[in-house]
Design a protein around this motif. Structure first.
Motif, PDB file in Angstrom:
ATOM      1  N   ASN A 214      62.171  38.018 -40.514  1.00  0.00           N
ATOM      2  CA  ASN A 214      63.570  38.405 -40.331  1.00  0.00           C
ATOM      3  C   ASN A 214      64.462  37.191 -40.512  1.00  0.00           C
ATOM      4  N   LYS A 215      65.564  37.383 -41.206  1.00  0.00           N
ATOM      5  CA  LYS A 215      66.505  36.288 -41.463  1.00  0.00           C
ATOM      6  C   LYS A 215      67.516  36.131 -40.327  1.00  0.00           C
ATOM      7  N   PHE A 216      67.805  37.217 -39.617  1.00  0.00           N
ATOM      8  CA  PHE A 216      68.804  37.152 -38.547  1.00  0.00           C
ATOM      9  C   PHE A 216      68.348  38.014 -37.379  1.00  0.00           C
ATOM     10  N   ALA A 217      68.875  37.691 -36.203  1.00  0.00           N
ATOM     11  CA  ALA A 217      68.476  38.395 -34.987  1.00  0.00           C
ATOM     12  C   ALA A 217      69.180  39.742 -34.896  1.00  0.00           C
ATOM     13  N   TYR A 218      68.604  40.630 -34.134  1.00  0.00           N
ATOM     14  CA  TYR A 218      69.181  41.957 -33.906  1.00  0.00           C
ATOM     15  C   TYR A 218      70.438  41.824 -33.069  1.00  0.00           C
TER      16      TYR A 218
END
Length: 184
Positions: free
Chosen positions: A21-25
């Motif tokens: 994943n490139k970015f957090a939820y």
């Protein structure tokens, strides 16, 4: 016909994901359910189970209980917290985790704020906001409502003019004065 399965032919587990994943939820800030989930206390669990429940809350996988469920020890409908299998009374009596029922060290709750602490924080916030100019106060209140900041992020501001940042309009006036002397 052979049955389809999600595992490989040899039954071996798949490796790590190909792409990370490139970015957090990020949560939906306006959701009442999200606010309710994040406000739910996590207590009476061991370190491992606490981490699991916190992960579920962080990634919006947490599903709160709608009705109390049956405790596996006392067989009464006293379990009111999601993912617990023992009621608080049985878990405390046996000295075990309420989720995995192992005799591990129980982690203190993540939301241990009492009503007195909440009142104190509210009074501190009101004191900070009272010292601000109207424009700053409205801006911080709007950010608090939206969830962009928390009450601890609000700075303690004095009403002195030392902290006030002047605009470029004063610098322009000085430049205009200098320009007038060149024209003469």
């Amino acid at each position: 016909m052979p049955e389809k399965s999600s595992s490989r032919g040899s039954g071996a587990k798949k490796g790590a994901p190909k792409y990370q994943n490139k970015f957090a939820y990020t949560h939906n800030r306006g959701s009442k359910t999200t606010k309710k989930i994040l406000a739910a206390p996590v207590d009476g669990l061991c370190k491992r189970c606490t981490d699991q429940v916190m992960w579920r809350k962080q990634y919006r996988k947490y599903k709160p209980l709608t009705t109390p469920k049956k405790c596996v020890a006392c067989e009464q409908k006293k379990v009111t917290k999601a993912y617990h299998v023992l009621c608080d009374g049985c878990a405390n009596e046996k000295g075990v985790c309420a989720k995995c029922m192992e005799a591990e060290e129980i982690v203190e709750g993540h939301n241990p704020k009492t009503s007195q602490q909440r009142v104190k924080e509210q009074q501190e916030l009101e004191q900070k906001l009272a010292n601000m100019r109207e424009r700053q106060r409205r801006s911080y209140l709007r950010k608090l409502r939206r969830g962009d900041i928390v009450a601890a992020d609000v700075p303690d501001v004095c009403n002195s003019d030392d902290d006030f940042e002047y605009t470029d309009s004063e610098e322009e006036e000085e430049d205009d004065d200098e320009g007038d002397s060149d024209e003469e």
